[in-house]
Design a protein around this motif. Structure first.
Motif, PDB file in Angstrom:
ATOM      1  N   VAL A 128       0.854  -1.178   0.067  1.00  0.00           N
ATOM      2  CA  VAL A 128       0.058  -0.053   0.029  1.00  0.00           C
ATOM      3  C   VAL A 128       0.858   1.226  -0.001  1.00  0.00           C
ATOM      4  O   VAL A 128       1.648   1.301   0.880  1.00  0.00           O
ATOM      5  N   THR A 129       0.982   1.980  -1.029  1.00  0.00           N
ATOM      6  CA  THR A 129       1.871   3.269  -1.051  1.00  0.00           C
ATOM      7  C   THR A 129       0.753   4.129  -0.147  1.00  0.00           C
ATOM      8  O   THR A 129      -0.209   4.333  -0.388  1.00  0.00           O
ATOM      9  N   GLY A 130       1.692   5.104   0.408  1.00  0.00           N
ATOM     10  CA  GLY A 130       0.912   6.114   1.271  1.00  0.00           C
ATOM     11  C   GLY A 130       0.179   5.569   2.386  1.00  0.00           C
ATOM     12  O   GLY A 130      -1.136   5.932   2.682  1.00  0.00           O
ATOM     13  N   GLY A 131       0.693   4.442   2.879  1.00  0.00           N
ATOM     14  CA  GLY A 131       0.107   3.709   3.924  1.00  0.00           C
ATOM     15  C   GLY A 131       0.110   4.399   5.328  1.00  0.00           C
ATOM     16  O   GLY A 131      -0.567   3.630   6.389  1.00  0.00           O
TER      17      GLY A 131
ATOM     18  N   ASP B 285       9.813   6.948  -2.153  1.00  0.00           N
ATOM     19  CA  ASP B 285       9.099   7.962  -2.770  1.00  0.00           C
ATOM     20  C   ASP B 285       8.569   7.238  -4.125  1.00  0.00           C
ATOM     21  O   ASP B 285       9.633   6.834  -4.997  1.00  0.00           O
ATOM     22  N   THR B 286       7.390   7.223  -4.305  1.00  0.00           N
ATOM     23  CA  THR B 286       7.004   6.582  -5.547  1.00  0.00           C
ATOM     24  C   THR B 286       7.400   7.112  -6.854  1.00  0.00           C
ATOM     25  O   THR B 286       7.192   6.380  -7.759  1.00  0.00           O
TER      26      THR B 286
ATOM     27  N   VAL C 256       4.999 -10.470  -3.868  1.00  0.00           N
ATOM     28  CA  VAL C 256       3.782  -9.268  -3.874  1.00  0.00           C
ATOM     29  C   VAL C 256       2.869  -9.961  -4.742  1.00  0.00           C
ATOM     30  O   VAL C 256       3.032 -10.198  -5.952  1.00  0.00           O
ATOM     31  N   THR C 257       1.706  -9.856  -4.102  1.00  0.00           N
ATOM     32  CA  THR C 257       0.235 -10.336  -4.933  1.00  0.00           C
ATOM     33  C   THR C 257      -0.643  -9.285  -5.168  1.00  0.00           C
ATOM     34  O   THR C 257      -1.609  -9.223  -5.769  1.00  0.00           O
ATOM     35  N   GLY C 258      -0.448  -8.213  -4.390  1.00  0.00           N
ATOM     36  CA  GLY C 258      -1.321  -7.124  -4.607  1.00  0.00           C
ATOM     37  C   GLY C 258      -0.553  -5.779  -4.401  1.00  0.00           C
ATOM     38  O   GLY C 258       0.317  -5.385  -3.502  1.00  0.00           O
ATOM     39  N   LEU C 259      -1.360  -4.970  -4.856  1.00  0.00           N
ATOM     40  CA  LEU C 259      -0.649  -3.396  -4.870  1.00  0.00           C
ATOM     41  C   LEU C 259      -1.831  -2.504  -4.718  1.00  0.00           C
ATOM     42  O   LEU C 259      -2.712  -2.433  -5.740  1.00  0.00           O
ATOM     43  N   VAL C 260      -1.679  -1.352  -3.882  1.00  0.00           N
ATOM     44  CA  VAL C 260      -2.847  -0.431  -3.630  1.00  0.00           C
ATOM     45  C   VAL C 260      -2.028   1.097  -4.018  1.00  0.00           C
ATOM     46  O   VAL C 260      -1.307   1.387  -3.096  1.00  0.00           O
ATOM     47  N   ASN C 261      -2.341   1.458  -5.287  1.00  0.00           N
ATOM     48  CA  ASN C 261      -1.511   2.696  -5.826  1.00  0.00           C
ATOM     49  C   ASN C 261      -2.299   4.048  -5.128  1.00  0.00           C
ATOM     50  O   ASN C 261      -3.368   4.439  -5.713  1.00  0.00           O
ATOM     51  N   ASN C 262      -1.882   3.902  -3.716  1.00  0.00           N
ATOM     52  CA  ASN C 262      -2.579   5.260  -2.997  1.00  0.00           C
ATOM     53  C   ASN C 262      -2.062   6.537  -2.805  1.00  0.00           C
ATOM     54  O   ASN C 262      -2.787   7.530  -2.651  1.00  0.00           O
ATOM     55  N   ALA C 263      -0.448   6.358  -2.736  1.00  0.00           N
ATOM     56  CA  ALA C 263       0.148   7.998  -2.671  1.00  0.00           C
ATOM     57  C   ALA C 263      -0.148   8.867  -3.694  1.00  0.00           C
ATOM     58  O   ALA C 263      -0.243   8.658  -4.781  1.00  0.00           O
TER      59      ALA C 263
ATOM     60  N   LEU D  46       3.331   9.438 -12.631  1.00  0.00           N
ATOM     61  CA  LEU D  46       4.634   8.763 -12.882  1.00  0.00           C
ATOM     62  C   LEU D  46       4.670   7.718 -11.744  1.00  0.00           C
ATOM     63  O   LEU D  46       5.082   6.449 -11.949  1.00  0.00           O
ATOM     64  N   GLY D  47       4.494   7.841 -10.491  1.00  0.00           N
ATOM     65  CA  GLY D  47       4.461   7.253  -9.267  1.00  0.00           C
ATOM     66  C   GLY D  47       3.490   5.882  -9.473  1.00  0.00           C
ATOM     67  O   GLY D  47       4.164   4.805  -9.178  1.00  0.00           O
ATOM     68  N   VAL D  48       2.457   6.000 -10.018  1.00  0.00           N
ATOM     69  CA  VAL D  48       1.472   5.152 -10.111  1.00  0.00           C
ATOM     70  C   VAL D  48       2.055   4.081 -11.517  1.00  0.00           C
ATOM     71  O   VAL D  48       1.744   2.925 -11.319  1.00  0.00           O
ATOM     72  N   LEU D  49       2.514   4.830 -12.574  1.00  0.00           N
ATOM     73  CA  LEU D  49       3.198   4.097 -13.422  1.00  0.00           C
ATOM     74  C   LEU D  49       4.437   3.184 -13.108  1.00  0.00           C
ATOM     75  O   LEU D  49       4.363   2.030 -13.390  1.00  0.00           O
ATOM     76  N   LEU D  50       5.319   3.795 -12.335  1.00  0.00           N
ATOM     77  CA  LEU D  50       6.357   2.930 -11.889  1.00  0.00           C
ATOM     78  C   LEU D  50       5.859   1.735 -11.024  1.00  0.00           C
ATOM     79  O   LEU D  50       6.386   0.801 -11.159  1.00  0.00           O
ATOM     80  N   CYS D  51       5.063   2.060 -10.040  1.00  0.00           N
ATOM     81  CA  CYS D  51       4.674   0.995  -9.318  1.00  0.00           C
ATOM     82  C   CYS D  51       3.869  -0.116  -9.915  1.00  0.00           C
ATOM     83  O   CYS D  51       3.960  -1.329  -9.516  1.00  0.00           O
TER      84      CYS D  51
END
Ligand code: NAP
Length: 246
Positions: A8-11, A61-62, A82-89, A115-120
């Protein structure tokens, strides 16, 4: 059966923090990503562990590729594939008209929110395809369709891009058994408003929301958790608006 491992980014705060806690209850092991507030991230990690989940916090930093690589490598080393990603940041920058907004703010908002969501997502796609599948949820915003004039049209534009990314990536990754969805929150009562100079915003806007109140972070976490869960096994490419009717 192995437990899902979800980044979870920005968790550390707000919607991301509520999501970490909810996913722990749902049986996920959780990576709490953060960029500056290590104490907040550790506090959330304590809550995650109290719900029986394994948890690691990672400062990353995402919008920085090397940080994203380290985020996923730490997750794999400490918790497993890793099986899950929440692009929250995400960031808005100070509220205002585009003509008055510093170009440095524009650059930061685009770099973190897009860009952060793309990279993650890029990194997650590789890991999940190799592992046989997974689920990604992007935290968009109702701003993507409202446009947010006078507040942050640049932010709204990045969230519209996230919606388009959700559509395309869901189609691209479907054959790899990776589902990609988005949640588009309306006005949610988190620190994001105060940190950008308008702490009264949620209550001020409440009158224009059909449900007549701002949302809570846990109400967004519920939607994210559903999209991450096997209950949503045939749902991909969806943008789920959770905005009190706005
Ligand atoms: P918030 O309370 O301000 O929390 C932001 C989180 O993102 C924090 O954990 C922060 O980490 C992290 N973060 C910020 N920049 C980062 C970066 N460059 N790299 C990694 N992490 C970073 O925000 P929120 O209100 O919960 O919003 C979460 C998401 O929901 C955002 O994508 C936002 O656009 C979206 N959203 C919010 C609302 C709303 O009304 N609140 C409405 C629609 C959409 P630190 O704690 O370390 O600073």
């Amino acid at each position: 059966m192995s437990r899902p491992v979800t980044v979870v980014t920005g968790g550390s705060r707000g919607i991301g923090a509520a999501t970490c806690l909810r996913l722990a209850v749902d049986g996920h092991d959780v990576v709490v990503g953060y960029v500056s507030d290590g104490a907040a991230a550790e506090w959330i990690a304590t809550g995650v562990r109290a719900n029986g989940a394994r948890c690691v916090t990672v400062k990353a930093d995402t919008s920085v590729e090397a940080d994203v690589d380290r985020l996923f490598e730490t997750a794999a080393d400490r918790l497993g594939p890793v099986t899950g990603l929440v692009n929250n940041a995400g960031v808005t920058g100070p509220f205002g008209r585009l003509a008055d907004t510093d170009p440095a703010v524009l650059r930061e908002v685009v770099e973190v929110n897009l860009l952060g969501v793309l990279l993650c997502s890029r990194r997650a796609a590789r890991v999940m395809a190799a592992g046989g599948g997974g689920a990604i949820v992007n935290v968009s915003s109702a701003a993507a369709t409202l446009g947010s004039p006078g507040e942050y049209v640049h932010y709204a534009a990045t969230k519209a891009a996230v919606d388009t990314l959700t559509t395309g990536l869901a189609k691209e990754l479907g054959p790899d058994n990776i589902r990609v969805n988005a949640v588009a929150p309306g006005v949610i009562d988190t620190e994001i408003h105060a940190r950008n100079g308008d702490p009264e915003r949620p209550e001020r806007i409440a009158a224009s929301i059909p449900l007549r109140r701002p949302g809570r972070a846990d109400e967004i976490a519920s939607a994210i958790a559903w999209l991450m869960s096997p209950e949503a096994s045939y749902t991909t490419g969806a943008v789920l608006r959770v905005a009190g009717g706005r």
